[in-house]
Design an enzyme around this catalytic site. Structure first.
Site, PDB file in Angstrom:
ATOM      1  N   ASP A 111      -5.146 -20.099  -3.889  1.00  0.00           N
ATOM      2  CA  ASP A 111      -5.643 -19.489  -2.652  1.00  0.00           C
ATOM      3  C   ASP A 111      -5.790 -20.488  -1.509  1.00  0.00           C
ATOM      4  O   ASP A 111      -6.214 -20.117  -0.409  1.00  0.00           O
ATOM      5  CB  ASP A 111      -6.966 -18.770  -2.915  1.00  0.00           C
ATOM      6  N   ASP A 172      -0.997 -11.662  -5.689  1.00  0.00           N
ATOM      7  CA  ASP A 172      -1.624 -12.142  -4.460  1.00  0.00           C
ATOM      8  C   ASP A 172      -0.981 -13.437  -3.952  1.00  0.00           C
ATOM      9  O   ASP A 172      -1.030 -13.768  -2.769  1.00  0.00           O
ATOM     10  CB  ASP A 172      -3.123 -12.419  -4.665  1.00  0.00           C
ATOM     11  N   GLY A 230       2.857  -9.253 -18.665  1.00  0.00           N
ATOM     12  CA  GLY A 230       1.972  -8.899 -17.569  1.00  0.00           C
ATOM     13  C   GLY A 230       0.594  -8.548 -18.091  1.00  0.00           C
ATOM     14  O   GLY A 230       0.447  -8.158 -19.255  1.00  0.00           O
ATOM     15  N   THR A 232      -3.638  -7.373 -16.434  1.00  0.00           N
ATOM     16  CA  THR A 232      -4.445  -7.203 -15.227  1.00  0.00           C
ATOM     17  C   THR A 232      -5.700  -8.048 -15.317  1.00  0.00           C
ATOM     18  O   THR A 232      -6.061  -8.549 -16.379  1.00  0.00           O
ATOM     19  CB  THR A 232      -4.799  -5.729 -14.977  1.00  0.00           C
ATOM     20  N   ARG A 244      -4.765  -3.120  -4.489  1.00  0.00           N
ATOM     21  CA  ARG A 244      -4.636  -4.279  -3.587  1.00  0.00           C
ATOM     22  C   ARG A 244      -3.438  -5.147  -3.966  1.00  0.00           C
ATOM     23  O   ARG A 244      -2.779  -5.707  -3.103  1.00  0.00           O
ATOM     24  CB  ARG A 244      -5.931  -5.084  -3.533  1.00  0.00           C
ATOM     25  N   TRP A 248      -0.621  -6.343  -1.476  1.00  0.00           N
ATOM     26  CA  TRP A 248      -0.157  -7.733  -1.310  1.00  0.00           C
ATOM     27  C   TRP A 248       1.362  -7.803  -1.482  1.00  0.00           C
ATOM     28  O   TRP A 248       2.037  -8.591  -0.819  1.00  0.00           O
ATOM     29  CB  TRP A 248      -0.806  -8.653  -2.344  1.00  0.00           C
TER      30      TRP A 248
HETATM   31  N1  GLY Z   1      -6.958 -12.286  -4.081  1.00  0.00           N
HETATM   32  C1  GLY Z   1      -8.002 -11.678  -4.820  1.00  0.00           C
HETATM   33  C2  GLY Z   1      -8.213 -10.248  -4.457  1.00  0.00           C
HETATM   34  O1  GLY Z   1      -7.413  -9.654  -3.758  1.00  0.00           O
HETATM   35  O2  GLY Z   1      -9.205  -9.700  -4.879  1.00  0.00           O
END
Ligand code: GLY
Length: 395
Positions: A111, A172, A230, A232, A244, A248
């Protein structure tokens, strides 16, 4: 659990400029209330509080992945109003981000892209700040240390020796690539752009599923580079489609297509967008996971809607098919209108969030039906994109 229903609100149509004025007034109030202290990731009962102390970082200190979304809101507010109060507050944050990277505080994360794009890169783009440029390049070098050979991916979370996180990346991460793209442009060093090209190609191959939904996270074998499986972290279950994450995907694949020219990424952005749009309830704002549809009492995630508005508008800009571009833009405007009408506070003083009804991490019961720093940032970016189409993004 019961959640306040956004869908019961009826509001008169509000112009984009009126929505901007309300949003900026809230940014102004939050800046006055919190001062230099960074707010927590989400509100508690719709109020932002300083982020809690953790380890050596005091209360309100710069840690975690979301602090730059406050800085990004300040830059947007400065660009929208010309009021130097916002520039000064943003620059104070940028100096603090310089300290964070130089002192190596909480950098074990992909991040760094979110964190340094909306702080130091934005500062350099907007004001030519050379100290910020050097700090952003330092952050890009830290991000590059997470690039795993032979897999060709950037590890998302944790120390690189952490066996639970080794070889794992998440959707993300697409939004963290612009820091590397910017570093490549600034320095001419192709190591950064090669990492972007390889990482995004791996996500297109493995995190995007045949039905156009996405995994939240994906593991590679760190020794052989083989794609594994994969899983989650924040979605309903491994095979579900976390809203989300899909948002992204729309924004991230579109942006990375524009800089790599890799046609597969344009196709991936379209596929993510189509799936997202097909799984929206009537008011255009998704439930927190796209397995839920109209009639569900699951909470919404308005932050995903704000991200996807920006993503669809970006996709409309890079789209090679004019009819599709018009459709992406039209859908973005409809979703934004719903956010403005039904997801902003009825009375701005009643809440610190620019938009209400987001979810951070429902499985861990963190930030459920609250405002979020990133939801607020992308809502303001969406308003900026619509009101000032000539605006140049920070990403
Ligand atoms: N990047 C972490 C989230 O979207 O919660």
């Amino acid at each position: 659990m019961t959640f306040t229903s956004p869908t019961t609100r009826t509001s008169p149509a509000v112009s984009t400029e009126t929505a901007i004025a309300a949003a900026v007034a809230t940014v102004e109030r939050n800046t006055a209330t919190l001062g230099a202290a960074y707010p927590d990731d989400t509100t508690t009962d719709n109020r932002y509080h300083p982020r809690p102390a953790h380890g050596s970082v005091p209360e309100g200190g710069n840690r975690g992945w979301t602090t730059s979304f406050r800085t990004g809101q300040l830059w947007l507010a400065w660009e929208l109003t010309g009021n130097d109060v916002y520039r000064q507050a943003a620059e104070a944050d940028v100096a603090d981000f310089g300290r964070r990277v130089r002192d190596e505080i909480d950098l074990d994360t992909h991040d760094l892209g979110f964190l340094y794009t909306l702080s130091a890169v934005a500062a350099h783009r907007l004001t030519g700040d050379e100290v910020a440029r050097a700090d952003a390049l330092l952050a890009a070098d830290h991000l590059m240390r997470r690039f795993l050979e032979p897999a060709g991916v950037i590890q998302a979370w944790g120390d690189l020796s952490d066996p639970l996180q080794r070889g794992r990346t998440i959707i993300d991460s697409l939004m963290n690539m612009p820091l590397l793209t910017w570093a490549a442009e600034e320095t001419g060093d192709e190591r950064y752009s090669d990492a972007v090209r390889r990482h995004t190609a791996q996500l297109e191959q493995n995190i995007l599923r045949p039905d156009d939904s996405t995994f939240h996270t994906f593991y590679w074998d760190a020794e052989t580079g083989a794609p594994l499986r994969g899983a989650t972290e924040q979605g309903a279950f491994d095979e579900s489609c976390w809203a989300r994450g899909q948002a992204w995907g729309v924004y991230g694949f579109a942006m990375n297509y524009a800089v790599t020219g890799d046609e597969r990424l344009l196709a991936a952005a379209r596929r993510c967008a189509e799936y997202f749009l097909r799984h929206l309830p009537a008011d255009g704002v998704p439930f927190w996971d796209l397995v839920y549809t109209d009639g569900s009492d699951a909470p919404r995630d308005s932050s995903s809607a704000a991200i996807v508005v920006c993503g669809l508008l970006e996709l409309a800009q890079v789209e090679t098919d004019a009819a599709r571009a018009a459709e992406w833009a039209a859908r973005a405007h409809t979703i934004l209108a719903s956010l403005i009408a039904k997801y902003t506070p009825a009375t701005p003083e009643d809440a610190d969030g620019l938009i209400l009804h987001s979810v951070y991490d429902l499985p861990k019961n963190v930030g459920v039906d609250e405002a979020t720093l990133w939801g607020d940032y992308f809502y303001l970016e969406a308003l900026m994109r619509v009101a000032r189409p000539e605006w140049k993004k920070y990403w």
